[in-house]
Design a protein around this motif. Structure first.
Motif, PDB file in Angstrom:
ATOM      1  N   VAL A   1       6.433 -22.417 -28.380  1.00  0.00           N
ATOM      2  CA  VAL A   1       7.377 -23.270 -27.654  1.00  0.00           C
ATOM      3  C   VAL A   1       8.669 -22.484 -27.559  1.00  0.00           C
ATOM      4  O   VAL A   1       9.304 -22.188 -28.569  1.00  0.00           O
ATOM      5  N   VAL A   2       9.043 -22.117 -26.336  1.00  0.00           N
ATOM      6  CA  VAL A   2      10.270 -21.351 -26.148  1.00  0.00           C
ATOM      7  C   VAL A   2      11.473 -22.258 -25.890  1.00  0.00           C
ATOM      8  O   VAL A   2      12.612 -21.821 -25.990  1.00  0.00           O
ATOM      9  N   HIS A   3      11.193 -23.514 -25.560  1.00  0.00           N
ATOM     10  CA  HIS A   3      12.257 -24.489 -25.339  1.00  0.00           C
ATOM     11  C   HIS A   3      11.642 -25.873 -25.463  1.00  0.00           C
ATOM     12  O   HIS A   3      10.501 -26.095 -25.064  1.00  0.00           O
ATOM     13  N   GLY A   4      12.391 -26.790 -26.024  1.00  0.00           N
ATOM     14  CA  GLY A   4      11.945 -28.174 -26.122  1.00  0.00           C
ATOM     15  C   GLY A   4      13.082 -29.121 -25.797  1.00  0.00           C
ATOM     16  O   GLY A   4      14.255 -28.744 -25.855  1.00  0.00           O
ATOM     17  N   ASN A   5      12.737 -30.342 -25.424  1.00  0.00           N
ATOM     18  CA  ASN A   5      13.731 -31.373 -25.144  1.00  0.00           C
ATOM     19  C   ASN A   5      13.191 -32.686 -25.686  1.00  0.00           C
ATOM     20  O   ASN A   5      12.283 -33.287 -25.091  1.00  0.00           O
ATOM     21  N   ASN A   6      13.717 -33.112 -26.834  1.00  0.00           N
ATOM     22  CA  ASN A   6      13.245 -34.344 -27.461  1.00  0.00           C
ATOM     23  C   ASN A   6      13.537 -35.579 -26.619  1.00  0.00           C
ATOM     24  O   ASN A   6      12.793 -36.551 -26.678  1.00  0.00           O
ATOM     25  N   GLN A   7      14.626 -35.561 -25.843  1.00  0.00           N
ATOM     26  CA  GLN A   7      14.983 -36.746 -25.054  1.00  0.00           C
ATOM     27  C   GLN A   7      13.924 -37.091 -24.021  1.00  0.00           C
ATOM     28  O   GLN A   7      13.693 -38.261 -23.737  1.00  0.00           O
ATOM     29  N   VAL A   8      13.284 -36.073 -23.442  1.00  0.00           N
ATOM     30  CA  VAL A   8      12.219 -36.337 -22.468  1.00  0.00           C
ATOM     31  C   VAL A   8      10.844 -35.986 -23.046  1.00  0.00           C
ATOM     32  O   VAL A   8       9.860 -35.935 -22.312  1.00  0.00           O
ATOM     33  N   GLU A   9      10.792 -35.719 -24.351  1.00  0.00           N
ATOM     34  CA  GLU A   9       9.545 -35.425 -25.056  1.00  0.00           C
ATOM     35  C   GLU A   9       8.770 -34.303 -24.375  1.00  0.00           C
ATOM     36  O   GLU A   9       7.607 -34.439 -24.028  1.00  0.00           O
ATOM     37  N   MET A  10       9.458 -33.157 -24.194  1.00  0.00           N
ATOM     38  CA  MET A  10       8.913 -32.023 -23.459  1.00  0.00           C
ATOM     39  C   MET A  10       8.922 -30.773 -24.318  1.00  0.00           C
ATOM     40  O   MET A  10       9.832 -30.564 -25.119  1.00  0.00           O
ATOM     41  N   VAL A  11       7.874 -29.939 -24.140  1.00  0.00           N
ATOM     42  CA  VAL A  11       7.849 -28.592 -24.689  1.00  0.00           C
ATOM     43  C   VAL A  11       7.553 -27.613 -23.560  1.00  0.00           C
ATOM     44  O   VAL A  11       6.780 -27.910 -22.651  1.00  0.00           O
ATOM     45  N   HIS A  12       8.209 -26.467 -23.624  1.00  0.00           N
ATOM     46  CA  HIS A  12       8.002 -25.382 -22.650  1.00  0.00           C
ATOM     47  C   HIS A  12       7.304 -24.252 -23.396  1.00  0.00           C
ATOM     48  O   HIS A  12       7.813 -23.753 -24.396  1.00  0.00           O
ATOM     49  N   ILE A  13       6.138 -23.856 -22.915  1.00  0.00           N
ATOM     50  CA  ILE A  13       5.292 -22.879 -23.596  1.00  0.00           C
ATOM     51  C   ILE A  13       5.457 -21.494 -22.966  1.00  0.00           C
ATOM     52  O   ILE A  13       5.514 -21.356 -21.745  1.00  0.00           O
ATOM     53  N   GLY A  14       5.501 -20.483 -23.815  1.00  0.00           N
ATOM     54  CA  GLY A  14       5.464 -19.087 -23.381  1.00  0.00           C
ATOM     55  C   GLY A  14       4.355 -18.368 -24.133  1.00  0.00           C
ATOM     56  O   GLY A  14       4.027 -18.734 -25.259  1.00  0.00           O
ATOM     57  N   TYR A  15       3.773 -17.347 -23.503  1.00  0.00           N
ATOM     58  CA  TYR A  15       2.665 -16.654 -24.146  1.00  0.00           C
ATOM     59  C   TYR A  15       2.521 -15.227 -23.638  1.00  0.00           C
ATOM     60  O   TYR A  15       2.999 -14.882 -22.554  1.00  0.00           O
TER      61      TYR A  15
END
Length: 191
Positions: A85-99
C-alpha cells in the motif's frame, strides 16, 4: 476498516510475507538493480546492495504499525518482488497498491496472483471500500494485471505523474467493495 498490518498471505504458488534485512541481496539481485524493472517506477534503480539494505531497514522499522502494508513476494523460496500500500485514505476506506517484480518472473501470472491475494485480503479481512492503482500507459502489461484482477479502468490523467522516464500520464484502475462482493455472489449463484 480494521487495519491488520502486513500479515502473511499464501496463494497456490506464492507466500506474501514481511521483508527482513536478510532479503537485501535478493532484492538487489532479483529486481531493484534492473533498470528494465524500475523503468516505469517512481524510485530509482539501486546501484548497490547497500541501498536495498537501507530501504529494507526503513520498511522493517514500520512493521509495528497496523496500517503499514509492505509484502515480499516469495516464489520458490526467494523474494522476487514487492507489493504494498503506497497510499491510504481512512476517510473513504481506500488503499492504493503499488507493485514490481523481477524480469525473469514476468508474464507468468505471478503478479496477478499476488494482487488478487491483496484484493481478497483488503475486502474480506480489512474491510476497505476501494482499492486503486495506476500505471504509465507506456507499460501496458501492468494494466493487464489490473484488469485480470477485476479492476475497472477509470481513465487516464494526462501528464499527472512522474516516474523514472520523467513526467508521464497515469492510467487509473479501481475495484470497489460492491464490485467485489457483487461479482463473487454472481459467481456463487451460477450466473
Amino acid at each position: 476498516m480494521k487495519h491488520l498490518g502486513t500479515v502473511e498471505l499464501k496463494t497456490s504458488r506464492l507466500k506474501l510475507r514481511r521483508f527482513t534485512i536478510g532479503d537485501a541481496d535478493a532484492m538487489y539481485r532479483n529486481w531493484a538493480s534492473d533498470p528494465e524493472v524500475t523503468k516505469f517506477l517512481t524510485w530509482p534503480t539501486h546501484s548497490d546492495p547497500e541501498i536495498s539494505r537501507m530501504v529494507l531497514e526503513s520498511w522493517v522499522a514500520e512493521y509495528g504499525k497496523d496500517s503499514y502494508y509492505q509484502w515480499a513476494i516469495e516464489y520458490e523460496g526467494q523474494p522476487i518482488g514487492s507489493i504494498s500500500v503506497v497510499h491510504g485514505n481512512n476517510q473513504v476506506e481506500m488503499v492504493h497498491i503499488g507493485y514490481c517484480i523481477g524480469r525473469p518472473w514476468w508474464h507468468k501470472g505471478i503478479m496477478t496472483e499476488a494482487l488478487g491475494a491483496l484484493i481478497r485480503f483488503f475486502f474480506e479481512e480489512v474491510g476497505v471500500n476501494r482499492i486503486e492503482t495506476r500505471h504509465d500507459p507506456n507499460n501496458p502489461h501492468s494494466g493487464a494485471v489490473m484488469r485480470k484482477c477485476g479492476m475497472k479502468f477509470e481513465g487516464t490523467l494526462r501528464q499527472s505523474d512522474r516516474n523514472n522516464q520523467g513526467i508521464c500520464d497515469a492510467s487509473w484502475y479501481s475495484i470497489l467493495r460492491s464490485d467485489y462482493f457483487g461479482e463473487r455472489s454472481e459467481v456463487g449463484s451460477g450466473n
